[in-house]
Design an enzyme around this catalytic site. Structure first.
Site, short mmCIF file in Angstrom:
data_model
loop_
_atom_site.label_atom_id
_atom_site.label_comp_id
_atom_site.label_asym_id
_atom_site.label_seq_id
_atom_site.Cartn_x
_atom_site.Cartn_y
_atom_site.Cartn_z
N GLY A 68 0.83 -1.24 -0.07
CA GLY A 68 0.11 -0.02 0.16
C GLY A 68 0.98 1.20 -0.07
N SER A 196 -4.12 -2.51 -0.50
CA SER A 196 -3.10 -3.20 -0.10
C SER A 196 -3.63 -4.57 0.72
CB SER A 196 -2.54 -2.54 1.11
OG SER A 196 -1.53 -3.42 2.03
N ALA A 197 -3.37 -5.70 0.24
CA ALA A 197 -3.97 -7.12 0.36
C ALA A 197 -4.01 -7.43 1.54
CB ALA A 197 -3.17 -7.94 -0.61
N HIS A 198 -3.02 -7.14 2.62
CA HIS A 198 -3.17 -7.76 3.71
C HIS A 198 -4.13 -7.03 4.77
CE1 HIS A 198 -1.01 -4.54 6.46
NE2 HIS A 198 -0.25 -4.14 5.35
N THR A 234 9.88 -8.18 -11.66
CA THR A 234 9.23 -9.43 -11.99
C THR A 234 8.07 -9.59 -11.05
OG1 THR A 234 11.14 -10.48 -12.60
CG2 THR A 234 9.47 -11.87 -12.18
N CYS A 323 4.46 7.31 23.48
CA CYS A 323 5.29 6.27 23.90
C CYS A 323 4.94 4.95 22.93
CB CYS A 323 4.54 5.73 25.21
SG CYS A 323 5.60 6.62 26.51
C1 LIG Z 1 -4.38 4.12 5.28
C2 LIG Z 1 -3.46 3.31 4.94
N1 LIG Z 1 -2.52 3.70 3.72
C3 LIG Z 1 -1.18 2.80 3.59
C4 LIG Z 1 -1.09 1.74 4.37
C5 LIG Z 1 0.12 1.05 4.13
O1 LIG Z 1 -0.13 -0.29 3.60
P1 LIG Z 1 1.03 -1.39 3.44
O2 LIG Z 1 1.34 -1.85 4.71
O3 LIG Z 1 0.62 -2.37 2.51
O4 LIG Z 1 2.37 -0.55 2.97
C6 LIG Z 1 -1.65 1.44 5.65
C7 LIG Z 1 -1.37 0.39 6.43
O5 LIG Z 1 -0.77 0.46 7.36
C8 LIG Z 1 -2.97 2.46 5.73
O6 LIG Z 1 -3.55 2.00 6.92
#
Ligand SMILES: Cc1ncc(COP(=O)(O)O)c(C=O)c1O
Lengths: 386, 135
Positions: A68, A196-198, A234, A323
């Site tokens: 992402g 972002s897939a995760h 790739t 913190c």
């Molecule tokens: C709003 C937002 N943008 C971007 C990201 C980044 O995605 P990635 O962890 O795939 O780099 C995150 C995740 O932490 C997110 O919450």
């Protein structure tokens, strides 16, 4: 309880990925032999599936990335650099993910001018604010679909209309939104969109940038001719297979998951409010809040301590305190909605998912009040409050 | 990220609370920065008979407060003034770099309480410093 940070990998998703680590190991660019062609064909199917999932009019508007963050970096740097002749002004908000904010700061050091729009006490930005900030030199507007800390859903469709009216490229970071609300790039009218897939039960280390045909954007990664020459490397076929499959499921199960998450979220919010005094919900109440996010500030205590005690009870969560982040200031998002530092330090984000059960929620509601009380009893700020 | 000792002191902090008839009270830190330590002492014949603390802050702030109070309890005022943040850190088997300031606060909290005691005894002790958020 930290599904805004990441999610579990689904079994069906893993199953969709495995063949690309075994039988179909070919390089999609090696077209002169079968395993290469098989890979190329598979990649096309995945691209097609992703295009369908977000309703992109053309399959070739889907570009796979390594995360992402990469999609965000590419959208911002690529659009800024490609349109430098037109101008050097970028509009964003104060509550974007660091993938956007730090990229904007980088561009500022290289001659770009960035307007960071304020948000209101719930985290909303308005199309009027965006319109007022547009100048002749504006080349890009980038505003997130939904905020990762406080769950605010921004009026993306309306902002896209403003951008279109002024012929400015509009990018949205939809990384948190996917799986939690309908994402249709045509209906939203955006020029670029990151995911972002995760964040939706896919694998880590793979993302996607939708780039509408006709949008001028420079490469971020130079090299070979992959991704129509726009992103060398790739292709991570297994990762992309996982992204495509996870997205298909997220779209198919959207209504069910949204209803479930909302129920769990509301149960959690009510349980915490009913059982813990001196707390506030950060972000919008219900309408305009992502279905899976809850973010509280507990007065007189500090967030990292809450996280550590939750962890001792087997609960994973996140906090915007300085913190917890290892920096000097609490979260920029909590500052942007106007929280005083000491209230922001006491923040706790709990984010539910489709695998969160009522028992999970009730367990959190059963242990959190005594954790907060224990920390308050230790806190000099709480003296005399009881 | 934290040592087992830190976790143990965080989970079971020693000497938490207030001393109603304390003759030495010191407070350091700033809520804005996210940590405040308050120390209460009962000092008799220059010996710290009892010490208790209250802390608002991260895990390391609570653990260093706990460890520092243990280390000065029963000591003379002069011995307690020699307590360094390094000694507190070592006793906790170390702290992550970004948490070292917590051990500094613990050292300063002890000093602040003792300074209060000295002021009460008529000694000319300078005021405590103002805390800004620069760890
Ligand atoms: C709003 C937002 N943008 C971007 C990201 C980044 O995605 P990635 O962890 O795939 O780099 C995150 C995740 O932490 C997110 O919450």
């Amino acid at each position: 309880m930290d599904n805004n940070a990441t999610t579990s990998l689904k079994k069906e998703v893993l199953d969709a990925m495995l063949p690309y680590y075994t039988d179909i190991y070919g390089n999609a660019s090696s077209k002169f032999y079968k395993v290469g062609r098989d890979a190329e064909q598979a990649l096309y199917k995945m691209r097609e599936s992703v295009a369908k999932s977000i309703n992109a009019p053309n399959v070739n508007e889907i570009y796979f990335t390594g995360s992402g963050c990469e999609a965000d970096n590419w959208a911002v740097k690529g659009a800024a650099m490609a349109n430098r002749k037109k101008g050097n002004h970028i509009i964003t908000t104060k509550i974007e993910h660091h993938a956007i904010l730090n990229t904007c700061e980088y561009l500022e050091r290289h001659g770009f001018e960035v307007t960071y729009l304020d948000v209101d006490e719930y985290g909303f930005v308005t199309p009027e604010q965006v319109e007022a900030a547009i100048k002749d030199t504006t080349v890009l507007i980038t505003i997130m679909t939904a905020n990762n800390e406080i769950g605010t859903i921004e009026p993306i469709k309306e902002i896209a209309e403003v951008a279109k009216k002024h012929k400015v490229i509009f990018h949205t970071d939809a990384v948190q939104a996917i799986g939690h609300m309908k994402i249709d790039v045509k209906e939203l009218g955006v020029d670029m969109l990151s995911l972002s897939a995760h964040k939706f039960h896919g694998p880590k280390g793979v993302g996607m940038l939708y780039i509408r045909n006709g949008v001028r954007i420079d490469n971020l990664i130079h090299g070979g001719g992959q991704e129509r020459g726009k992103r060398a490397a790739t292709e991570n076929l297994a990762g992309i297979a996982g992204l495509a499959k996870a997205l298909e499921i997220a779209v198919a199960d959207l209504d069910k998951n949204v209803a479930h998450c909302r129920k769990m979220r509301d149960r959690l919010i009510k349980g915490i409010r009913d059982n813990i005094p001196y707390c506030r919900l950060n972000g919008p109440e219900d309408e305009g809040r992502m279905c899976n996010n809850a973010n509280f500030s507990f007065q007189y205590v500090e967030g990292e301590s809450i996280l550590m005690m939750l962890d001792m009870n087997g609960i994973a969560a996140s906090s915007g305190s300085a913190c917890a982040s290892g920096s000097l200031d609490p979260s920029h998002v909590l500052m942007a909605i106007g929280l005083p530092h000491e209230i922001a330090h006491g923040s706790l984000r709990l984010s539910v998912g489709e695998d969160t059960t009522e028992e999970d929620v009730d367990y959190v509601v059963s242990v959190l009040p005594s954790i907060i009380q224990r920390l308050r009893d230790m806190s000099p700020l709480y003296e005399g409050v009881e | 990220m934290y040592s087992e000792k830190v976790m143990e002191h965080f989970a079971n902090p020693r000497n938490v609370g207030e001393i109603p008839d304390a003759n030495a009270v010191g407070q350091v830190g700033n809520a804005k920065c996210g940590d405040i330590m308050k120390m209460y002492m009962k000092i008799e014949d220059n010996v710290i008979k009892d010490v208790k603390f209250k802390t608002f802050g991260c895990g390391a702030a609570i653990a260093t407060s706990s460890m520092a109070t243990e280390m000065v309890k029963g000591k003379t005022v002069d011995e307690a003034l020699k307590l360094t943040n390094k000694a507190v850190m070592e006793a906790l088997d170390g702290l992550p770099k970004e948490k070292i300031h917590c051990s500094v606060l613990a050292e300063e909290a002890i000093q602040s309480a003792i300074n209060d005691y000295r002021r009460r005894s008529g000694e000319d002790v300078p005021e405590d410093k103002e805390y800004t958020c620069e760890h």
